[in-house]
Design a protein around this motif. Structure first.
Motif, PDB file in Angstrom:
ATOM      1  N   GLU A   3       0.841  -1.199   0.000  1.00 20.90           N
ATOM      2  CA  GLU A   3       0.000   0.000   0.000  1.00 20.90           C
ATOM      3  C   GLU A   3       0.881   1.257   0.000  1.00 20.90           C
ATOM      4  O   GLU A   3       0.558   2.246  -0.657  1.00 20.90           O
ATOM      5  CB  GLU A   3      -0.906  -0.009   1.228  1.00 20.90           C
ATOM      6  CG  GLU A   3      -1.855   1.169   1.265  1.00 20.90           C
ATOM      7  CD  GLU A   3      -2.772   1.133   2.473  1.00 20.90           C
ATOM      8  OE1 GLU A   3      -3.427   2.154   2.706  1.00 20.90           O
ATOM      9  OE2 GLU A   3      -2.820   0.096   3.171  1.00 20.90           O
ATOM     10  N   PHE A   4       1.995   1.185   0.713  1.00 27.43           N
ATOM     11  CA  PHE A   4       2.914   2.322   0.751  1.00 27.43           C
ATOM     12  C   PHE A   4       3.460   2.621  -0.653  1.00 27.43           C
ATOM     13  O   PHE A   4       3.525   3.779  -1.070  1.00 27.43           O
ATOM     14  CB  PHE A   4       4.068   2.025   1.715  1.00 27.43           C
ATOM     15  CG  PHE A   4       5.124   3.090   1.721  1.00 27.43           C
ATOM     16  CD1 PHE A   4       4.905   4.310   2.347  1.00 27.43           C
ATOM     17  CD2 PHE A   4       6.333   2.889   1.077  1.00 27.43           C
ATOM     18  CE1 PHE A   4       5.868   5.307   2.333  1.00 27.43           C
ATOM     19  CE2 PHE A   4       7.308   3.872   1.067  1.00 27.43           C
ATOM     20  CZ  PHE A   4       7.081   5.082   1.694  1.00 27.43           C
ATOM     21  N   LEU A   6       2.081   1.872  -3.554  1.00 28.93           N
ATOM     22  CA  LEU A   6       1.001   2.412  -4.385  1.00 28.93           C
ATOM     23  C   LEU A   6       0.750   3.890  -4.095  1.00 28.93           C
ATOM     24  O   LEU A   6       0.583   4.697  -5.010  1.00 28.93           O
ATOM     25  CB  LEU A   6      -0.280   1.616  -4.168  1.00 28.93           C
ATOM     26  CG  LEU A   6      -0.290   0.192  -4.708  1.00 28.93           C
ATOM     27  CD1 LEU A   6      -1.572  -0.523  -4.313  1.00 28.93           C
ATOM     28  CD2 LEU A   6      -0.137   0.197  -6.214  1.00 28.93           C
ATOM     29  N   ARG A   7       0.727   4.243  -2.821  1.00 32.74           N
ATOM     30  CA  ARG A   7       0.510   5.647  -2.458  1.00 32.74           C
ATOM     31  C   ARG A   7       1.651   6.536  -2.960  1.00 32.74           C
ATOM     32  O   ARG A   7       1.424   7.638  -3.436  1.00 32.74           O
ATOM     33  CB  ARG A   7       0.374   5.786  -0.946  1.00 32.74           C
ATOM     34  CG  ARG A   7      -0.932   5.272  -0.426  1.00 32.74           C
ATOM     35  CD  ARG A   7      -0.997   5.417   1.087  1.00 32.74           C
ATOM     36  NE  ARG A   7      -2.148   4.760   1.614  1.00 32.74           N
ATOM     37  CZ  ARG A   7      -3.222   5.408   2.077  1.00 32.74           C
ATOM     38  NH1 ARG A   7      -3.246   6.720   2.068  1.00 32.74           N
ATOM     39  NH2 ARG A   7      -4.240   4.735   2.542  1.00 32.74           N
ATOM     40  N   ARG A   8       2.874   6.033  -2.861  1.00 31.46           N
ATOM     41  CA  ARG A   8       4.033   6.806  -3.325  1.00 31.46           C
ATOM     42  C   ARG A   8       3.971   7.009  -4.834  1.00 31.46           C
ATOM     43  O   ARG A   8       4.164   8.120  -5.330  1.00 31.46           O
ATOM     44  CB  ARG A   8       5.323   6.078  -2.937  1.00 31.46           C
ATOM     45  CG  ARG A   8       6.585   6.860  -3.240  1.00 31.46           C
ATOM     46  CD  ARG A   8       7.839   6.143  -2.734  1.00 31.46           C
ATOM     47  NE  ARG A   8       7.928   4.744  -3.120  1.00 31.46           N
ATOM     48  CZ  ARG A   8       8.382   4.324  -4.316  1.00 31.46           C
ATOM     49  NH1 ARG A   8       8.788   5.187  -5.198  1.00 31.46           N
ATOM     50  NH2 ARG A   8       8.436   3.034  -4.583  1.00 31.46           N
ATOM     51  N   ASN A  10       1.290   6.900  -6.750  1.00 34.89           N
ATOM     52  CA  ASN A  10       0.164   7.791  -7.045  1.00 34.89           C
ATOM     53  C   ASN A  10       0.533   9.244  -6.780  1.00 34.89           C
ATOM     54  O   ASN A  10       0.169  10.142  -7.546  1.00 34.89           O
ATOM     55  CB  ASN A  10      -1.063   7.403  -6.225  1.00 34.89           C
ATOM     56  CG  ASN A  10      -1.736   6.162  -6.759  1.00 34.89           C
ATOM     57  OD1 ASN A  10      -1.548   5.788  -7.913  1.00 34.89           O
ATOM     58  ND2 ASN A  10      -2.526   5.516  -5.914  1.00 34.89           N
ATOM     59  N   ALA A  11       1.237   9.487  -5.708  1.00 37.63           N
ATOM     60  CA  ALA A  11       1.660  10.850  -5.395  1.00 37.63           C
ATOM     61  C   ALA A  11       2.639  11.371  -6.444  1.00 37.63           C
ATOM     62  O   ALA A  11       2.547  12.532  -6.863  1.00 37.63           O
ATOM     63  CB  ALA A  11       2.294  10.892  -4.007  1.00 37.63           C
TER      64      ALA A  11
END
Length: 64
Positions: A3-4, A6-8, A10-11
């Motif tokens: 999840e980390f 994916l968030r990185r 996406n950012a």
């Protein structure tokens, strides 16, 4: 991917788009903004009725 990760990613993508690079795929809001407010079939029906009325009126003027 976690999840980390994916968030990185996406950012990073969001920052790239905000800085002026083009998005690979348009967002849902952009696609909705470009859509016509009337469906294609409804536009066809309206055009059929209007053009049919014009043709009948021209035929009435010419033959009567």
């Amino acid at each position: 991917p976690t999840e980390f990760d994916l968030r990185r990613k996406n950012a990073q993508f969001a920052n790239a788009v905000r800085s002026g690079k083009k998005a690979v795929k348009p967002s849902h809001q952009e696609m909705l903004a470009k859509r016509s407010p009337i469906n294609l079939w409804a536009l066809g029906v309206i055009l059929f009725v209007v053009m049919g009325g014009v043709l009948f009126e021209l035929a009435r003027l010419v033959f009567l």
